[in-house]
Design a protein around this motif. Sequence first.
Motif, PDB file in Angstrom:
ATOM      1  N   PHE A 173       0.844  -1.192   0.000  1.00  0.00           N
ATOM      2  CA  PHE A 173       0.000   0.000   0.000  1.00  0.00           C
ATOM      3  C   PHE A 173       0.883   1.247   0.000  1.00  0.00           C
ATOM      4  O   PHE A 173       1.863   1.322   0.744  1.00  0.00           O
ATOM      5  N   SER A 174       0.505   2.235  -0.798  1.00  0.00           N
ATOM      6  CA  SER A 174       1.285   3.466  -0.859  1.00  0.00           C
ATOM      7  C   SER A 174       0.365   4.641  -1.156  1.00  0.00           C
ATOM      8  O   SER A 174      -0.770   4.459  -1.619  1.00  0.00           O
ATOM      9  N   GLU A 175       0.873   5.847  -0.898  1.00  0.00           N
ATOM     10  CA  GLU A 175       0.106   7.054  -1.163  1.00  0.00           C
ATOM     11  C   GLU A 175      -0.157   7.235  -2.651  1.00  0.00           C
ATOM     12  O   GLU A 175      -1.146   7.851  -3.045  1.00  0.00           O
ATOM     13  N   ASP A 176       0.727   6.709  -3.489  1.00  0.00           N
ATOM     14  CA  ASP A 176       0.640   6.952  -4.924  1.00  0.00           C
ATOM     15  C   ASP A 176      -0.290   5.974  -5.643  1.00  0.00           C
ATOM     16  O   ASP A 176      -0.682   6.231  -6.783  1.00  0.00           O
ATOM     17  N   MET A 177      -0.640   4.853  -5.009  1.00  0.00           N
ATOM     18  CA  MET A 177      -1.510   3.906  -5.690  1.00  0.00           C
ATOM     19  C   MET A 177      -2.920   4.499  -5.818  1.00  0.00           C
ATOM     20  O   MET A 177      -3.344   5.297  -4.989  1.00  0.00           O
ATOM     21  N   LYS A 178      -3.599   4.104  -6.860  1.00  0.00           N
ATOM     22  CA  LYS A 178      -4.942   4.608  -7.069  1.00  0.00           C
ATOM     23  C   LYS A 178      -5.899   3.953  -6.067  1.00  0.00           C
ATOM     24  O   LYS A 178      -5.710   2.801  -5.674  1.00  0.00           O
ATOM     25  N   LEU A 187     -11.824  -3.390   2.248  1.00  0.00           N
ATOM     26  CA  LEU A 187     -11.518  -1.997   2.596  1.00  0.00           C
ATOM     27  C   LEU A 187     -12.634  -1.046   2.189  1.00  0.00           C
ATOM     28  O   LEU A 187     -12.603   0.125   2.554  1.00  0.00           O
ATOM     29  N   LEU A 188     -13.611  -1.528   1.443  1.00  0.00           N
ATOM     30  CA  LEU A 188     -14.791  -0.707   1.172  1.00  0.00           C
ATOM     31  C   LEU A 188     -15.463  -0.280   2.474  1.00  0.00           C
ATOM     32  O   LEU A 188     -16.011   0.823   2.565  1.00  0.00           O
ATOM     33  N   SER A 189     -15.424  -1.142   3.482  1.00  0.00           N
ATOM     34  CA  SER A 189     -16.043  -0.788   4.758  1.00  0.00           C
ATOM     35  C   SER A 189     -15.289   0.345   5.438  1.00  0.00           C
ATOM     36  O   SER A 189     -15.875   1.149   6.166  1.00  0.00           O
ATOM     37  N   VAL A 190     -13.971   0.432   5.198  1.00  0.00           N
ATOM     38  CA  VAL A 190     -13.185   1.548   5.731  1.00  0.00           C
ATOM     39  C   VAL A 190     -13.623   2.851   5.070  1.00  0.00           C
ATOM     40  O   VAL A 190     -13.842   3.866   5.737  1.00  0.00           O
ATOM     41  N   LEU A 191     -13.771   2.824   3.748  1.00  0.00           N
ATOM     42  CA  LEU A 191     -14.218   4.021   3.031  1.00  0.00           C
ATOM     43  C   LEU A 191     -15.611   4.441   3.491  1.00  0.00           C
ATOM     44  O   LEU A 191     -15.894   5.640   3.638  1.00  0.00           O
ATOM     45  N   LEU A 192     -16.475   3.471   3.713  1.00  0.00           N
ATOM     46  CA  LEU A 192     -17.837   3.770   4.166  1.00  0.00           C
ATOM     47  C   LEU A 192     -17.817   4.515   5.497  1.00  0.00           C
ATOM     48  O   LEU A 192     -18.509   5.528   5.674  1.00  0.00           O
ATOM     49  N   ARG A 193     -17.004   4.047   6.431  1.00  0.00           N
ATOM     50  CA  ARG A 193     -16.970   4.660   7.754  1.00  0.00           C
ATOM     51  C   ARG A 193     -16.284   6.024   7.742  1.00  0.00           C
ATOM     52  O   ARG A 193     -16.558   6.862   8.592  1.00  0.00           O
ATOM     53  N   LEU A 194     -15.415   6.229   6.764  1.00  0.00           N
ATOM     54  CA  LEU A 194     -14.768   7.539   6.621  1.00  0.00           C
ATOM     55  C   LEU A 194     -15.616   8.495   5.774  1.00  0.00           C
ATOM     56  O   LEU A 194     -15.198   9.619   5.507  1.00  0.00           O
ATOM     57  N   GLU A 195     -16.776   8.001   5.337  1.00  0.00           N
ATOM     58  CA  GLU A 195     -17.720   8.799   4.536  1.00  0.00           C
ATOM     59  C   GLU A 195     -17.081   9.273   3.233  1.00  0.00           C
ATOM     60  O   GLU A 195     -17.310  10.390   2.773  1.00  0.00           O
ATOM     61  N   ILE A 196     -16.277   8.399   2.642  1.00  0.00           N
ATOM     62  CA  ILE A 196     -15.668   8.673   1.343  1.00  0.00           C
ATOM     63  C   ILE A 196     -16.632   8.208   0.263  1.00  0.00           C
ATOM     64  O   ILE A 196     -16.994   7.031   0.207  1.00  0.00           O
ATOM     65  N   GLU A 197     -17.072   9.105  -0.579  1.00  0.00           N
ATOM     66  CA  GLU A 197     -18.152   8.830  -1.510  1.00  0.00           C
ATOM     67  C   GLU A 197     -17.627   8.324  -2.858  1.00  0.00           C
ATOM     68  O   GLU A 197     -16.573   8.737  -3.329  1.00  0.00           O
ATOM     69  N   LEU A 198     -18.379   7.418  -3.448  1.00  0.00           N
ATOM     70  CA  LEU A 198     -18.126   6.965  -4.808  1.00  0.00           C
ATOM     71  C   LEU A 198     -19.014   7.786  -5.743  1.00  0.00           C
ATOM     72  O   LEU A 198     -20.054   8.268  -5.322  1.00  0.00           O
ATOM     73  N   PRO A 199     -18.632   7.973  -7.024  1.00  0.00           N
ATOM     74  CA  PRO A 199     -17.401   7.457  -7.646  1.00  0.00           C
ATOM     75  C   PRO A 199     -16.203   8.345  -7.328  1.00  0.00           C
ATOM     76  O   PRO A 199     -16.362   9.535  -7.092  1.00  0.00           O
ATOM     77  N   PHE A 200     -15.020   7.737  -7.286  1.00  0.00           N
ATOM     78  CA  PHE A 200     -13.818   8.522  -7.024  1.00  0.00           C
ATOM     79  C   PHE A 200     -12.832   8.481  -8.181  1.00  0.00           C
ATOM     80  O   PHE A 200     -11.676   8.880  -8.049  1.00  0.00           O
ATOM     81  N   GLY A 201     -13.279   7.993  -9.349  1.00  0.00           N
ATOM     82  CA  GLY A 201     -12.453   8.068 -10.550  1.00  0.00           C
ATOM     83  C   GLY A 201     -11.103   7.416 -10.379  1.00  0.00           C
ATOM     84  O   GLY A 201     -10.978   6.358  -9.763  1.00  0.00           O
ATOM     85  N   ASP A 202     -10.072   8.077 -10.874  1.00  0.00           N
ATOM     86  CA  ASP A 202      -8.713   7.530 -10.846  1.00  0.00           C
ATOM     87  C   ASP A 202      -7.822   8.248  -9.838  1.00  0.00           C
ATOM     88  O   ASP A 202      -6.595   8.263  -9.994  1.00  0.00           O
ATOM     89  N   ILE A 203      -8.421   8.852  -8.803  1.00  0.00           N
ATOM     90  CA  ILE A 203      -7.591   9.580  -7.850  1.00  0.00           C
ATOM     91  C   ILE A 203      -6.722   8.613  -7.046  1.00  0.00           C
ATOM     92  O   ILE A 203      -7.065   7.444  -6.849  1.00  0.00           O
ATOM     93  N   SER A 204      -5.606   9.122  -6.579  1.00  0.00           N
ATOM     94  CA  SER A 204      -4.688   8.332  -5.763  1.00  0.00           C
ATOM     95  C   SER A 204      -5.107   8.390  -4.299  1.00  0.00           C
ATOM     96  O   SER A 204      -5.967   9.198  -3.907  1.00  0.00           O
TER      97      SER A 204
END
Length: 236
Positions: free
Chosen positions: A14-19, A30-47
């Motif tokens: 895992f790295s900061e530069d990976m998409k 790790l989708l559950s991690v994003l859910l709890r951090l309230e990170i919304e989809l879609p997130f495109g190709d961001i790193s």
Amino acid sequence: MTSYKIDGNRQVIFSEDMKLIELIDADYHLLSVLLRLEIELPFGDISVKQMCLRYDMSPTLFLMICRIYSSTDYEPDYRSLTMDDALCLMKYLRASHRYYLNTLLPRISAGVDGVLQLCEERQRNVLGKFCRDYVDEVRAHLDYEEREMFPYIESLSSGKAECMMDEFMDNHTDICEKIDDMKSIIIKYLPESCSIAQRCDLLFDIFALREDLVRHTLLEMKILAPLIKQEERRTK
């Protein structure tokens, strides 16, 4: 095609530069991690780094959380983190509490009720009480953190140090042991008359809760507690 790197033990690096999409492709849990951090989809190709900048979160902390969920032998180094990271982690832990209380525990309770419908009265009473007692124990554990530990951490961030983190950890009960007992009862002792499909659905939820609670505890013991004790020493 994925382009993330693999180490000598076939573990994803895992790295900061990976998409972000590569992170999820490497471990969909790790989708559950994003859910709890309230990170919304879609997130495109961001790193990962771009996502963390967008959501005002330390990439170091985010990757620590991801590694704890993805690896059984990962040992985080909290010394590079700050009090702001502790507050961000606390927000994540609170979101986990809501996930347990509003989703997993009600689903397990409903699953227990379902498998017990065809059981004898004695079996219904024993397992039913065991499940209710365990749910009450988890609720009490989480309530203690919400009422006592988290408000203390917030006060510490305002400069009020009382050096109480050791006390909180001493009162930090193990809520994984009883769920292992419940799992064993369902696998080993419920009669054949109980629906195998319902029983397996229930076990999936129980295993999911146990695995998540183990990681929840690691986040508290390996990152939050030592980070707060470091801040106590600095403030004092």
